[in-house]
Design a protein around this motif. Structure first.
Motif, PDB file in Angstrom:
ATOM      1  N   UNK A 210      -1.021   1.752  -8.086  1.00 18.51           N
ATOM      2  CA  UNK A 210      -1.823   2.589  -7.197  1.00 18.51           C
ATOM      3  C   UNK A 210      -1.314   3.203  -6.048  1.00 18.51           C
ATOM      4  N   UNK A 211      -0.431   2.485  -5.400  1.00 25.66           N
ATOM      5  CA  UNK A 211       0.082   3.055  -4.181  1.00 25.66           C
ATOM      6  C   UNK A 211       1.341   3.843  -4.392  1.00 25.66           C
ATOM      7  N   UNK A 212       1.882   4.010  -5.605  1.00 24.11           N
ATOM      8  CA  UNK A 212       2.769   4.778  -6.071  1.00 24.11           C
ATOM      9  C   UNK A 212       2.375   6.102  -6.408  1.00 24.11           C
ATOM     10  N   UNK A 213       1.139   6.129  -7.089  1.00 20.84           N
ATOM     11  CA  UNK A 213       0.131   7.292  -7.254  1.00 20.84           C
ATOM     12  C   UNK A 213      -0.826   7.926  -6.368  1.00 20.84           C
ATOM     13  N   UNK A 214      -0.902   7.333  -5.148  1.00 20.94           N
ATOM     14  CA  UNK A 214      -1.597   7.845  -4.373  1.00 20.94           C
ATOM     15  C   UNK A 214      -1.381   9.335  -3.893  1.00 20.94           C
ATOM     16  N   UNK A 215      -2.350   9.941  -3.206  1.00 19.90           N
ATOM     17  CA  UNK A 215      -2.113  11.346  -3.029  1.00 19.90           C
ATOM     18  C   UNK A 215      -1.153  11.657  -2.050  1.00 19.90           C
ATOM     19  N   UNK A 216      -1.254  10.597  -1.033  1.00 17.02           N
ATOM     20  CA  UNK A 216      -0.111  10.704   0.192  1.00 17.02           C
ATOM     21  C   UNK A 216       1.093  10.838  -0.228  1.00 17.02           C
ATOM     22  N   UNK A 217       1.295   9.592  -1.087  1.00 16.66           N
ATOM     23  CA  UNK A 217       2.713   9.319  -1.550  1.00 16.66           C
ATOM     24  C   UNK A 217       3.382  10.685  -2.397  1.00 16.66           C
ATOM     25  N   UNK A 218       2.388  11.105  -3.065  1.00 16.20           N
ATOM     26  CA  UNK A 218       3.110  12.247  -4.043  1.00 16.20           C
ATOM     27  C   UNK A 218       3.103  13.426  -3.117  1.00 16.20           C
ATOM     28  N   UNK A 219       2.491  13.644  -2.335  1.00 20.20           N
ATOM     29  CA  UNK A 219       2.376  14.762  -1.489  1.00 20.20           C
ATOM     30  C   UNK A 219       3.807  14.755  -0.345  1.00 20.20           C
ATOM     31  N   UNK A 220       4.079  13.637   0.000  1.00 19.60           N
ATOM     32  CA  UNK A 220       5.300  13.351   0.944  1.00 19.60           C
ATOM     33  C   UNK A 220       6.554  13.537  -0.280  1.00 19.60           C
ATOM     34  N   UNK A 221       6.554  13.013  -1.253  1.00 20.70           N
ATOM     35  CA  UNK A 221       7.618  13.056  -2.214  1.00 20.70           C
ATOM     36  C   UNK A 221       8.206  14.446  -2.774  1.00 20.70           C
TER      37      UNK A 221
ATOM     38  N   UNK B 258       0.781  -1.273   0.131  1.00 19.96           N
ATOM     39  CA  UNK B 258      -0.030  -0.030   0.040  1.00 19.96           C
ATOM     40  C   UNK B 258       0.812   1.221  -0.217  1.00 19.96           C
ATOM     41  N   UNK B 259       0.138   2.439   0.026  1.00 19.23           N
ATOM     42  CA  UNK B 259       0.848   3.732   0.239  1.00 19.23           C
ATOM     43  C   UNK B 259       1.984   3.944   1.399  1.00 19.23           C
ATOM     44  N   UNK B 260       1.353   3.233   2.447  1.00 18.99           N
ATOM     45  CA  UNK B 260       1.928   3.317   3.980  1.00 18.99           C
ATOM     46  C   UNK B 260       3.376   2.575   3.568  1.00 18.99           C
ATOM     47  N   UNK B 261       3.255   1.367   2.868  1.00 15.87           N
ATOM     48  CA  UNK B 261       4.601   0.538   2.626  1.00 15.87           C
ATOM     49  C   UNK B 261       5.586   1.340   1.831  1.00 15.87           C
ATOM     50  N   UNK B 262       5.031   2.107   0.785  1.00 18.24           N
ATOM     51  CA  UNK B 262       5.965   2.807  -0.097  1.00 18.24           C
ATOM     52  C   UNK B 262       6.550   3.886   0.722  1.00 18.24           C
ATOM     53  N   UNK B 263       5.938   4.663   1.569  1.00 23.56           N
ATOM     54  CA  UNK B 263       6.454   5.713   2.291  1.00 23.56           C
ATOM     55  C   UNK B 263       7.560   5.263   3.590  1.00 23.56           C
ATOM     56  N   UNK B 264       7.107   3.924   3.799  1.00 17.67           N
ATOM     57  CA  UNK B 264       7.956   3.259   4.792  1.00 17.67           C
ATOM     58  C   UNK B 264       9.227   2.870   3.964  1.00 17.67           C
ATOM     59  N   UNK B 265       9.475   2.497   3.014  1.00 13.93           N
ATOM     60  CA  UNK B 265      10.567   2.216   2.138  1.00 13.93           C
ATOM     61  C   UNK B 265      11.260   3.640   2.058  1.00 13.93           C
TER      62      UNK B 265
END
Length: 660
Positions: free
Chosen positions: A340-351, A285-292
């Motif tokens: 989908x996890x990569x393109x999530x709004x939370x993922x893009x906002x953090x990056x 999920x997006x949480x796992x992407x941001x954990x990485x």
């Protein structure tokens, strides 16, 4: 000289950029004509007089301008015709029929179908839609010829569309004996092969290799320095795994789980792995992407090894551990696929807002756009997963998979904890291994060279954000509930649980107000609350049985789903998380997914703090010193009671909170 043929003083094209012709392949007669025409056009571009051009080349002065204009017309490849237009008998534009069809028969129908599609765009749109929906498929035969599947059904729909447009049996193509089926097939092939992408889609190609890299605006095609650009991707490890559950004291049971995901961030210039994260869920999920992302930024803690004989190679490690100055160093570009996890709004906002880098999602179904991370996964599979017992290989037909199934005493003999240790050692050793593409140097040596010799400029994460990077992105909009008339104190409902605090319980003015909630996805027992203008209000904690045991947001959603489906029964005083763990343990022997979820939940509970910790707020609020905790509530007076707020069972309904 007649003014009609006088050279006009206008800007003329530069023939040096035109497409040329391999004139030696032409016949002798064609070579003579072509060379004369080419020389005439070149002279015309140099503004020589038309009479002089005719005397030198033999091309009549009345034809020079015509040849020049032919060269300026557009070709089907998107460029000008150039000198290709001077080849004898070469057509510079397609045939367009003007005459009407007066009788049936095969002869005299040149250009009739193209004229039909031009007059009725709905018919061409029908062909395009049929190709897009894969009702018509264009395949390539053994000799390279194109074969159309579904042409008969397309012809029937095409005929009905012609009738709907008002065409009769005396109009083309219905007047023909075969009703234009050959012309329809040719049109389908022409439309399907306009571009390679359309042709591959029409042929139901599973993937498309090669091609030109997209030149995204501002995106460097080549990373010239470390941390210029990184690549991110997920890889499912090709090993069947098992976990061990302790039923009672001294009694253990082993269950097979699903294959795990390995999420990795790799620096393009140095080929160094900056961080990785192992996910036990069926999909990350997006949480796992941001954990990485967090693992790639924070300094690496060397995992302890328990497998006998397993050790790190000399000089092995992660960049943030080998070079302290690379701790919290950030990159400029982040490349990933279209998951989908990569393109999530939370993922893009953090990056973009916190890390401060550009996010570039490459084209779909093109793993070659991220060749370095894909090559790393291939290397890791060859040195680790494909050499372990219980490997699944690259597919069902891989001989290594069959050998592992025949020789292994159990289908899954590798323990999850063992795989985590092996992965840590393999990645650390990879960073210290010489690469051919790096001129025989290792990724860590390349980083050391740029840090020591080149003294490259680094950009670091802001100090207030370093400790809680993975928590800053989780934001949720909510409202403060309650009722003065019914005596229900203010509270916040968040995914099926009520949250409150001493400060919130006394704020009747906040009932009905919108708030923004920040939470830690790894432990949702506490929330930090901000009002709509961004001012911090207080920290609230979950009430009732949800506050006893740490759990993730994904676990709470799964528990609520099981309760709705009546697969999990929870009594009023039961701990829902413990009931969920017991439910997963009972299902672990039947389904690998249940075993994976049970192991993931167990690790979450064991690694969490006994007391819920409030997540930080947005980045704008994190402006305090790193060693100073933010003050969220005023110190209580001496006369006020302290301690946790406990709810009592009252007749006025849920949400009422009293201080004991």
């Amino acid at each position: 000289m007649n003014s009609r043929y006088r050279t006009v003083a206008t800007e003329r094209a530069d023939p040096s950029t035109w497409p040329t012709v391999a004139w030696p392949v032409l016949s002798t007669a064609q070579q003579t004509v072509f060379r004369a025409r080419e020389d005439a056009v070149r002279r015309y571009c140099r503004r020589e007089p038309l009479r002089a051009i005719q005397a030198a080349t033999g091309v009549t002065f009345s034809s020079v301008r015509r040849f020049y204009n032919r060269c300026l017309q557009m070709h089907a490849d998107g460029r000008v015709q150039g000198f290709r237009a001077l080849i004898p008998f070469e057509r510079v534009k397609s045939y367009r029929r003007q005459a009407k069809i007066t009788k049936a028969g095969r002869s005299g129908k040149a250009g009739a179908f193209a004229l039909l599609l031009e007059r009725h765009p709905q018919l061409e749109a029908l062909i395009v839609d049929e190709l897009r929906e894969h009702h018509v498929v264009v395949r390539q035969g053994s000799k390279g010829q194109l074969i159309i599947g579904g042409l008969s059904s397309l012809q029937q729909r095409f005929r009905q569309a012609c009738l709907d447009l008002g065409l009769t049996e005396r109009d083309y193509p219905l007047v023909q004996a075969e009703q234009g089926v050959r012309s329809l097939a040719a049109a389908v092939k022409s439309i399907a092969t306009r571009t390679f992408e359309e042709a591959a889609r029409a042929a139901l190609a599973q993937k498309r290799s090669g091609g030109v890299r997209p030149n995204a605006e501002g995106l460097p095609l080549v990373a010239t320095m470390p941390y210029d650009a990184v690549e991110f991707d997920g890889h499912r490890v090709d090993v069947r795994l098992r976990v061990v559950f302790e039923r009672v004291a001294g009694v253990e049971e082993s269950f097979e789980i699903e294959r795990v995901w390995l999420l990795t961030i790799l620096d393009i210039c140095s080929r160094a792995v900056l961080g990785y994260h192992i996910v036990l869920e069926s999909e990350y999920s997006r949480f796992d992407v941001l954990k990485t992302v967090e693992r790639a930024l924070v300094p690496w803690d060397v995992p302890a090894l328990t497998i006998p004989g397993l050790r790190y190679a000399p000089g092995a490690g992660m960049p943030s551990e080998r070079f302290p100055e690379l701790g919290y160093a950030v990159w400029d570009w982040f490349r990933f696929d279209n998951a989908r996890a990569n393109l999530a709004e939370d993922t893009l906002r953090v990056l973009t807002e916190i890390v401060g880098c550009g996010a570039h999602a490459g084209p779909a179904y093109r793993p070659n756009q991220r060749p370095h991370i894909e090559r790393f996964f291939g290397t890791l599979a060859s040195v680790l997963s494909h050499r372990l017992p219980g490997t699944t290989g690259t597919g069902a037909d891989d001989p290594r998979r069959r050998i592992a199934e025949m020789t292994a005493s159990s289908a899954a003999v590798v323990c999850l904890d063992e795989l985590m240790e092996l992965t840590a050692v393999s990645i650390a050793n990879y960073n210290a291994t010489a690469h051919e593409s790096l001129a025989g140097r290792s990724p860590l040596e390349i980083l050391g060279y740029y840090l020591g010799e080149k003294r490259m400029a680094l950009r670091w994460l802001a100090e207030p954000m370093r400790r809680h990077l993975c928590l800053l992105q989780h934001e949720h909009e909510g409202h403060i509930r309650g009722s003065i008339a019914r005596g229900v104190r203010p509270y916040i409902q968040f995914f099926g649980a009520n949250y409150t605090s001493r400060s919130l319980a006394t704020r009747a003015d906040l009932i009905g107000q919108p708030v923004r909630l920040y939470f830690d996805a790894e432990d949702v027992r506490a929330l930090r609350v901000f009002d709509a203008t961004g001012r911090e209000l207080f920290v609230v904690e979950a009430q009732g049985s949800w506050r006893y045991t740490a759990h993730t947001l994904r676990m709470r959603k799964e528990i609520r789903k099981l309760v709705r489906e009546r697969k999990l029964r929870i009594r009023r005083d039961d701990d829902p998380v413990r009931c969920y763990l017991e439910h997963l343990r009972q299902s672990a022997g039947k389904r690998r997914r249940a075993a994976s979820k049970a192991e993931n939940a167990r690790r979450t509970v064991e690694s969490a703090m006994p007391i819920p910790k409030a997540p930080p707020g947005p980045a704008e609020k994190a402006n305090l010193a790193p060693d100073k905790a933010p003050e969220t509530e005023q110190e209580p007076d001496a006369g006020m009671l302290t301690g946790a707020v406990r709810g009592k069972r009252l007749v006025i309904g849920t949400g009422q909170v009293f201080s004991r």
